[in-house]
Write a protein that holds these residues in place. Structure first.
Motif, PDB file in Angstrom:
ATOM      1  N   ILE A 286       0.832  -1.202   0.000  1.00 11.21           N
ATOM      2  CA  ILE A 286       0.000   0.000   0.000  1.00 11.21           C
ATOM      3  C   ILE A 286       0.864   1.248   0.000  1.00 11.21           C
ATOM      4  O   ILE A 286       1.896   1.309   0.669  1.00 11.21           O
ATOM      5  N   LYS A 287       0.408   2.247  -0.726  1.00 10.79           N
ATOM      6  CA  LYS A 287       1.048   3.564  -0.712  1.00 10.79           C
ATOM      7  C   LYS A 287      -0.064   4.608  -0.722  1.00 10.79           C
ATOM      8  O   LYS A 287      -0.937   4.589  -1.592  1.00 10.79           O
ATOM      9  N   HIS A 288      -0.045   5.487   0.258  1.00  7.87           N
ATOM     10  CA  HIS A 288      -1.072   6.529   0.385  1.00  7.87           C
ATOM     11  C   HIS A 288      -2.479   5.945   0.364  1.00  7.87           C
ATOM     12  O   HIS A 288      -3.370   6.438  -0.338  1.00  7.87           O
ATOM     13  N   ALA A 289      -2.661   4.887   1.138  1.00 14.35           N
ATOM     14  CA  ALA A 289      -3.954   4.207   1.353  1.00 14.35           C
ATOM     15  C   ALA A 289      -4.483   3.494   0.116  1.00 14.35           C
ATOM     16  O   ALA A 289      -5.583   2.944   0.146  1.00 14.35           O
ATOM     17  N   ASN A 290      -3.725   3.456  -0.965  1.00  9.85           N
ATOM     18  CA  ASN A 290      -4.119   2.727  -2.170  1.00  9.85           C
ATOM     19  C   ASN A 290      -3.165   1.561  -2.400  1.00  9.85           C
ATOM     20  O   ASN A 290      -1.955   1.692  -2.177  1.00  9.85           O
ATOM     21  N   PRO A 291      -3.676   0.429  -2.862  1.00  8.21           N
ATOM     22  CA  PRO A 291      -2.777  -0.676  -3.192  1.00  8.21           C
ATOM     23  C   PRO A 291      -1.982  -0.386  -4.458  1.00  8.21           C
ATOM     24  O   PRO A 291      -2.532   0.112  -5.452  1.00  8.21           O
TER      25      PRO A 291
END
Length: 536
Positions: A286-291
């Motif tokens: 995950i990065k910035h709440a997105n996969p």
């Protein structure tokens, strides 16, 4: 009608001569009582607390001796009496109050040390309805609120962690007004959180989706250096929900988690929990709440490598969530890339040793995975309001998928569709996810146009293919998922151009017929789920 104040100024230092101790959590209470007794402070107590202090050899007066009334109804009624509440609420510098105390034989209580029946703990452990109700404290909150209201004269302590500070404050046998104010504020926050837990339990137990009054309560876990940005103040509170995750995890090593770390780690762990460990290892990055990559695999190491392959550039500095115990081989692979946090149900000794070579890497273990089907609430603030909704616990496995094209999906396409739709549920809207053979091929997140999400996901897949030295991106022969309906055929056509051969979407657009026709013309299989997963 509001009650007018007599505007009697609060004194600064108030001597403590009588203390009332009534606690459910008895940690440290005997030691505190001994220290108070040494200062010549008279001790009053109730029930189990009285027994604990008496057994320790302390001289302590039972509250029933003060009220002249025995404890009755299994302890439900013991402190609800004017001799207790009058002693807590009396304004010592008000002549009328002093006269009332003399007439009715009410003695002043200067210090109240009170904590509450363990309602939150009983609820978290799944206590039955009668047991949970019986652990709703009545006398405790009443005494806490009375003491806190009269903080001009009364010191109220509700947390054992404040015992040391209390004794330090009592060096000269008195407490300051500022000290009493701080503890009064904490006391009201405590009873508010307690009542919040009770009201939310009732709403859940009685299936009341929209109670007339809604509050969110929490206990401070830690202050944070800052929030999303350095100029924002932040803190982390735990609500007491019995759900494995970042709030209940054990930090085995690494720096304190930041506000953004916690937000992203929660998103990662909730996503990977969609994949049951008994069906095989899974990894979400995950990065910035997105996969930026999700995959299953024959081993945890392979699942991680397959997830990383989706977008190795974005994965730098990301959060890694695993659905099963972290092993040494997987840990060796993970530490090759800079990572902020790893969260897993557990980690073996070999893995812990590997991670220890990266002292700043946070390693969290939770003991279990959260159940994606468990009901719960999600809340966010807006100006002047609070938006509350039930947790999105919809599962694609529970849906009746409807084939809407002439060609039905193959068995492999159907598996890829379900996999992609699981991921799309956890991607910021508008979301488009390509997947193939249990591996994300490209993810498009948070775009204002769904067609842009489809294009961005395809471009990322092309970049990943180049990085891996592949002849073509994994979107070729993939399934594509949209978390909401495709409003036009353009998003579908972009996905087809990227190589998708099967599409899963909720359906429900006014132009469904147009989109289905475009799929049929291209020979693409499409299914409708009937369930949307917007994530804003």
């Amino acid at each position: 009608m509001a009650v007018a104040s007599k505007k009697i100024p609060a004194p600064d230092r108030v001597a403590v001569k009588t203390a009332l101790l009534s606690v459910s959590d008895k940690s440290g209470i005997v030691e505190l009582a001994k220290a108070l007794s040494k200062k010549g402070i008279r001790l009053l107590s109730t029930g189990g607390t009285h027994k604990a202090l008496s057994d320790a050899g302390l001289a302590v007066t039972d509250v029933s001796d003060v009220t002249g009334f025995p404890e009755i109804m299994d302890g439900r009624v013991k402190t609800l009496h004017p001799n207790v509440h009058g002693g807590l609420l009396a304004i010592r510098d008000d002549a009328e109050h002093v006269e009332a105390m003399k007439v009715h034989g009410i003695g002043a209580i200067d210090l109240a040390v009170i904590n509450l029946y363990p309602f939150e703990e009983v609820r978290a452990k799944g206590g039955d309805y009668p047991t949970t109700v019986e652990n709703i404290d009545i006398g405790g909150p009443a005494m806490i609120r009375a003491s806190a209201k009269n903080h001009a004269y009364v010191t109220i302590v509700t947390d054992p962690s404040d015992y040391a500070g209390l004794l330090e404050e009592l060096a000269d046998g008195a407490t300051s007004y500022a000290f009493r104010q701080r503890l009064a504020a904490k006391a009201y926050a405590r009873t508010a959180a307690y009542d919040t837990a009770i009201s939310n339990w009732f709403a859940q137990a009685l299936d009341i989706a929209t109670p007339a009054y809604r509050t969110i309560g929490g206990v401070l876990k830690e202050e944070m250096r800052y929030g999303e940005n350095p100029h924002q103040k932040a803190a982390f509170y735990v609500t007491g929900e019995n759900r494995p995750g970042v709030a209940t995890a054990t930090l085995l090593q690494g720096k304190q988690l930041s506000y953004n770390n916690i937000n992203d780690t929660d998103a990662a762990f909730e996503l990977v929990a969609e994949f049951l460990p008994e069906k095989g290892p899974a990894c979400a990055i995950i990065k910035h709440a997105n996969p930026c990559g999700v995959a299953t695999g024959p081993s945890l190491k392979e699942a991680y490598k397959r997830a990383l392959a989706c977008d190795p550039v974005s994965a730098f500095g990301g959060i890694i969530a695993l659905n099963s115990r972290l092993d040494g081989e997987t840990a060796e692979e993970i530490v090759k890339l800079f990572t902020e946090v790893i969260i897993a149900p557990d980690a073996d000794e070999a893995a812990r040793a590997v991670i220890a070579t990266k002292p700043n890497l946070r390693l969290l273990v939770t003991g279990a995975l959260p159940d994606p089907r468990t009901p719960g609430i999600a809340a966010k603030t807006v100006s002047g309001g609070l938006l509350v909704q039930s947790r999105d616990n919809g599962m694609v496995e529970d849906l009746e998928l409807k084939v809407v094209t002439r060609r039905a999906p193959t068995a492999q396409e159907l598996e890829d569709m379900k996999f992609a739709f699981k991921i799309a549920k956890h991607v910021k809207s508008n979301a488009v996810v390509y997947a193939k053979d249990g591996q994300t091929a490209g993810i498009g997140a948070g775009q204002m146009s769904r067609v842009d999400s489809a294009r961005i996901a395809a471009l990322k897949a092309e970049d990943a293919a180049k990085a891996m030295g592949l002849a073509e991106p994994l979107t070729r022969g993939s399934a594509v998922a949209s978390e909401a309906f495709l409003p036009f055929a353009d998003g579908l056509l972009s996905a087809i151009a990227a190589g998708a051969t099967a599409v899963i979407q909720p359906g429900g657009s006014m132009r469904d017929a147009e989109v289905i026709a475009a799929a049929d013309e291209a020979g693409v299989a499409m299914v409708f789920t009937g369930m949307r997963h917007f994530r804003h």
